[in-house]
Design a protein around this motif. Structure first.
Motif, PDB file in Angstrom:
ATOM      1  N   ILE A  59       0.814  -1.215   0.000  1.00  0.00           N
ATOM      2  CA  ILE A  59       0.000   0.000   0.000  1.00  0.00           C
ATOM      3  C   ILE A  59       0.852   1.272   0.000  1.00  0.00           C
ATOM      4  O   ILE A  59       0.466   2.274  -0.603  1.00  0.00           O
ATOM      5  N   PHE A  60       2.033   1.231   0.646  1.00  0.00           N
ATOM      6  CA  PHE A  60       2.835   2.451   0.802  1.00  0.00           C
ATOM      7  C   PHE A  60       3.471   2.922  -0.500  1.00  0.00           C
ATOM      8  O   PHE A  60       3.994   4.026  -0.563  1.00  0.00           O
ATOM      9  N   ILE A  61       3.445   2.078  -1.534  1.00  0.00           N
ATOM     10  CA  ILE A  61       3.847   2.563  -2.862  1.00  0.00           C
ATOM     11  C   ILE A  61       2.639   2.588  -3.805  1.00  0.00           C
ATOM     12  O   ILE A  61       2.514   3.485  -4.639  1.00  0.00           O
ATOM     13  N   HIS A  62       1.714   1.628  -3.641  1.00  0.00           N
ATOM     14  CA  HIS A  62       0.579   1.510  -4.564  1.00  0.00           C
ATOM     15  C   HIS A  62      -0.353   2.727  -4.503  1.00  0.00           C
ATOM     16  O   HIS A  62      -0.674   3.304  -5.546  1.00  0.00           O
ATOM     17  N   VAL A  63      -0.752   3.115  -3.309  1.00  0.00           N
ATOM     18  CA  VAL A  63      -1.698   4.239  -3.193  1.00  0.00           C
ATOM     19  C   VAL A  63      -1.044   5.575  -3.595  1.00  0.00           C
ATOM     20  O   VAL A  63      -1.615   6.305  -4.398  1.00  0.00           O
ATOM     21  N   PRO A  64       0.168   5.911  -3.073  1.00  0.00           N
ATOM     22  CA  PRO A  64       0.779   7.163  -3.536  1.00  0.00           C
ATOM     23  C   PRO A  64       0.978   7.198  -5.061  1.00  0.00           C
ATOM     24  O   PRO A  64       0.691   8.218  -5.694  1.00  0.00           O
ATOM     25  N   ALA A  65       1.426   6.080  -5.655  1.00  0.00           N
ATOM     26  CA  ALA A  65       1.649   6.062  -7.107  1.00  0.00           C
ATOM     27  C   ALA A  65       0.339   6.283  -7.856  1.00  0.00           C
ATOM     28  O   ALA A  65       0.292   7.016  -8.853  1.00  0.00           O
ATOM     29  N   SER A  66      -0.750   5.674  -7.368  1.00  0.00           N
ATOM     30  CA  SER A  66      -2.052   5.828  -8.031  1.00  0.00           C
ATOM     31  C   SER A  66      -2.549   7.270  -7.925  1.00  0.00           C
ATOM     32  O   SER A  66      -3.033   7.839  -8.908  1.00  0.00           O
ATOM     33  N   ILE A  67      -2.412   7.854  -6.726  1.00  0.00           N
ATOM     34  CA  ILE A  67      -2.840   9.246  -6.533  1.00  0.00           C
ATOM     35  C   ILE A  67      -2.031  10.164  -7.456  1.00  0.00           C
ATOM     36  O   ILE A  67      -2.580  11.037  -8.128  1.00  0.00           O
ATOM     37  N   ILE A 121       3.516   2.082 -12.352  1.00  0.00           N
ATOM     38  CA  ILE A 121       3.815   1.554 -11.004  1.00  0.00           C
ATOM     39  C   ILE A 121       2.511   1.170 -10.298  1.00  0.00           C
ATOM     40  O   ILE A 121       2.428   0.136  -9.641  1.00  0.00           O
ATOM     41  N   SER A 122       1.484   2.013 -10.457  1.00  0.00           N
ATOM     42  CA  SER A 122       0.183   1.721  -9.849  1.00  0.00           C
ATOM     43  C   SER A 122      -0.357   0.379 -10.330  1.00  0.00           C
ATOM     44  O   SER A 122      -0.808  -0.452  -9.541  1.00  0.00           O
ATOM     45  N   LEU A 123      -0.293   0.145 -11.652  1.00  0.00           N
ATOM     46  CA  LEU A 123      -0.820  -1.106 -12.224  1.00  0.00           C
ATOM     47  C   LEU A 123       0.057  -2.299 -11.825  1.00  0.00           C
ATOM     48  O   LEU A 123      -0.452  -3.372 -11.504  1.00  0.00           O
ATOM     49  N   TRP A 124       1.363  -2.095 -11.866  1.00  0.00           N
ATOM     50  CA  TRP A 124       2.296  -3.184 -11.538  1.00  0.00           C
ATOM     51  C   TRP A 124       2.140  -3.625 -10.082  1.00  0.00           C
ATOM     52  O   TRP A 124       1.994  -4.809  -9.791  1.00  0.00           O
ATOM     53  N   THR A 125       2.179  -2.670  -9.156  1.00  0.00           N
ATOM     54  CA  THR A 125       2.066  -3.022  -7.742  1.00  0.00           C
ATOM     55  C   THR A 125       0.661  -3.552  -7.445  1.00  0.00           C
ATOM     56  O   THR A 125       0.492  -4.410  -6.578  1.00  0.00           O
ATOM     57  N   PHE A 185       7.804 -12.203  -2.304  1.00  0.00           N
ATOM     58  CA  PHE A 185       7.859 -11.993  -3.748  1.00  0.00           C
ATOM     59  C   PHE A 185       6.984 -10.816  -4.180  1.00  0.00           C
ATOM     60  O   PHE A 185       7.403  -9.975  -4.971  1.00  0.00           O
ATOM     61  N   TYR A 186       5.776 -10.737  -3.625  1.00  0.00           N
ATOM     62  CA  TYR A 186       4.836  -9.676  -4.020  1.00  0.00           C
ATOM     63  C   TYR A 186       5.261  -8.318  -3.482  1.00  0.00           C
ATOM     64  O   TYR A 186       5.229  -7.314  -4.202  1.00  0.00           O
ATOM     65  N   VAL A 187       5.673  -8.287  -2.208  1.00  0.00           N
ATOM     66  CA  VAL A 187       6.058  -7.010  -1.589  1.00  0.00           C
ATOM     67  C   VAL A 187       7.342  -6.475  -2.228  1.00  0.00           C
ATOM     68  O   VAL A 187       7.387  -5.338  -2.692  1.00  0.00           O
ATOM     69  N   TRP A 188       8.385  -7.332  -2.308  1.00  0.00           N
ATOM     70  CA  TRP A 188       9.666  -6.839  -2.845  1.00  0.00           C
ATOM     71  C   TRP A 188       9.604  -6.674  -4.356  1.00  0.00           C
ATOM     72  O   TRP A 188      10.311  -5.835  -4.917  1.00  0.00           O
ATOM     73  N   GLY A 189       8.759  -7.470  -5.002  1.00  0.00           N
ATOM     74  CA  GLY A 189       8.548  -7.285  -6.447  1.00  0.00           C
ATOM     75  C   GLY A 189       7.940  -5.924  -6.736  1.00  0.00           C
ATOM     76  O   GLY A 189       8.239  -5.294  -7.746  1.00  0.00           O
ATOM     77  N   SER A 190       7.085  -5.444  -5.832  1.00  0.00           N
ATOM     78  CA  SER A 190       6.474  -4.114  -5.998  1.00  0.00           C
ATOM     79  C   SER A 190       7.502  -3.017  -5.788  1.00  0.00           C
ATOM     80  O   SER A 190       7.682  -2.141  -6.633  1.00  0.00           O
ATOM     81  N   TYR A 191       8.195  -3.069  -4.644  1.00  0.00           N
ATOM     82  CA  TYR A 191       9.152  -2.004  -4.321  1.00  0.00           C
ATOM     83  C   TYR A 191      10.371  -2.041  -5.233  1.00  0.00           C
ATOM     84  O   TYR A 191      10.908  -1.000  -5.599  1.00  0.00           O
ATOM     85  N   GLY A 192      10.802  -3.260  -5.602  1.00  0.00           N
ATOM     86  CA  GLY A 192      11.968  -3.399  -6.469  1.00  0.00           C
ATOM     87  C   GLY A 192      11.746  -2.751  -7.820  1.00  0.00           C
ATOM     88  O   GLY A 192      12.579  -1.977  -8.297  1.00  0.00           O
ATOM     89  N   VAL A 193      10.592  -3.041  -8.431  1.00  0.00           N
ATOM     90  CA  VAL A 193      10.311  -2.489  -9.759  1.00  0.00           C
ATOM     91  C   VAL A 193      10.098  -0.976  -9.679  1.00  0.00           C
ATOM     92  O   VAL A 193      10.572  -0.223 -10.540  1.00  0.00           O
ATOM     93  N   ALA A 194       9.425  -0.509  -8.619  1.00  0.00           N
ATOM     94  CA  ALA A 194       9.225   0.939  -8.450  1.00  0.00           C
ATOM     95  C   ALA A 194      10.577   1.651  -8.357  1.00  0.00           C
ATOM     96  O   ALA A 194      10.807   2.662  -9.036  1.00  0.00           O
TER      97      ALA A 194
END
Lengths: 245, 55
Positions: A57-65, A106-110, B14-23
């Protein structure tokens, strides 16, 4: 003290100002990311329903906003350029588009990486997800349309029209979880308050501010190159120390 | 809590680090592209000026 704001609407003055501002947004952004993610990973508790997976959530929500706000800001700059024929506004719109597109991605990926463990699917054709995908395509369309027209002023006008028409999509994304029965959960943070744990709120707010500062730094850095490119035949560009050397 | 447990994220690693890693990767690439564009733009401006001088 009266500041003459119109002075900074001239590309020649804004070029220098933008250059001075970039580090003032870039470094605080990096520091805030570290603080926000520290709180998000080490202070915020495990979610009762989603376990550790919720920490996306800490990257998904900010990226979406950011993807939605940057689109509206881009459309507003494009509209200013279209109505008042101001060169800098159109350049700002062009500078915002790539960063906005990246946040949409990033929003879609996360979201996919969050959807898989929670819903059992990387992707569903749900109203929220589909309208966010359309937002990414609108960014691509804006960039591609601008790049396909040789005359930059004509490119500005055509892509401005696309940006303005596309902005209808932003409220659709925002309200999609209310208007349709979607798999995507509703807003956790509402104007009327939130049920979130205070450390979760703090972490999300801090990473959101970090994303804002990152986007501003990137846009200002990028617009400097755009200004140089489009003002290349002017005297002030020729006289810049970085060009003369 | 040790680091092994931390990175495992109770099975969601995998899901958490896959998210932060790609970002993070996207941010790094964007910063590199913006810097590269500045260098290229300045080079082109100098080439353009030198070409005009020769004429």
């Amino acid at each position: 003290m009266a500041i003459n704001w119109f002075k900074y609407s001239a590309p020649s003055t804004f070029y220098g100002l933008a250059g001075k501002l970039v580090p003032w947004f870039a470094w605080p952004s990096a520091i805030l990311f570290v603080i926000g993610l520290y709180i998000g990973f080490f202070v915020a508790p495990t979610d009762a329903v989603q376990g550790e997976a919720y920490r996306i959530i800490f990257i998904h929500v900010p990226a979406s906003i950011m993807s939605m706000f940057l689109y509206l800001i881009m459309a507003a700059y494009a509209a200013l350029g279209l109505i008042f024929n101001t060169r800098l506004s159109s350049m700002m719109a062009s500078a915002l588009a790539p960063t906005g597109a990246l946040f949409a991605f990033i929003s879609l990926w996360t979201g996919a990486l969050w959807g898989k463990p929670m819903w059992g699917a990387w992707w569903v054709w749900d109203a929220r997800l589909t309208s966010e995908l359309i937002l990414l395509f609108l960014y691509f369309g804006f960039i591609a349309l601008h790049a396909s027209i040789d005359d930059p002023r004509r490119a500005d006008r055509a892509s401005a029209l696309l940006a303005i028409l596309g902005s209808v999509n932003v409220p659709i994304i925002y309200f999609s979880v209310k208007w349709w029965n979607t798999l995507h959960q509703g807003s956790t943070v509402k104007f009327t308050g939130t049920s979130m744990h205070v450390a979760m709120q703090q972490a999300m707010f801090i990473t959101l501010v970090a994303c804002w500062m990152y986007a501003i730094a990137m846009t200002l850095a990028r617009v400097r190159s755009i200004i140089l490119e489009r003002e290349r035949n002017t005297q002030w560009v020729a006289e810049l120390p970085e060009v003369r050397s | 809590m040790n680091w092994g447990e931390f990175f495992a994220m109770k099975g969601y690693g995998f899901y958490v680090w896959g998210s932060y890693g790609v970002a993070l990767l996207i941010f790094v690439i964007e910063i590199a592209l913006v810097r590269h564009k500045r260098i290229i733009t300045l080079q082109q401006l100098r080439l353009l000026r030198d070409a005009e001088k020769e004429e």
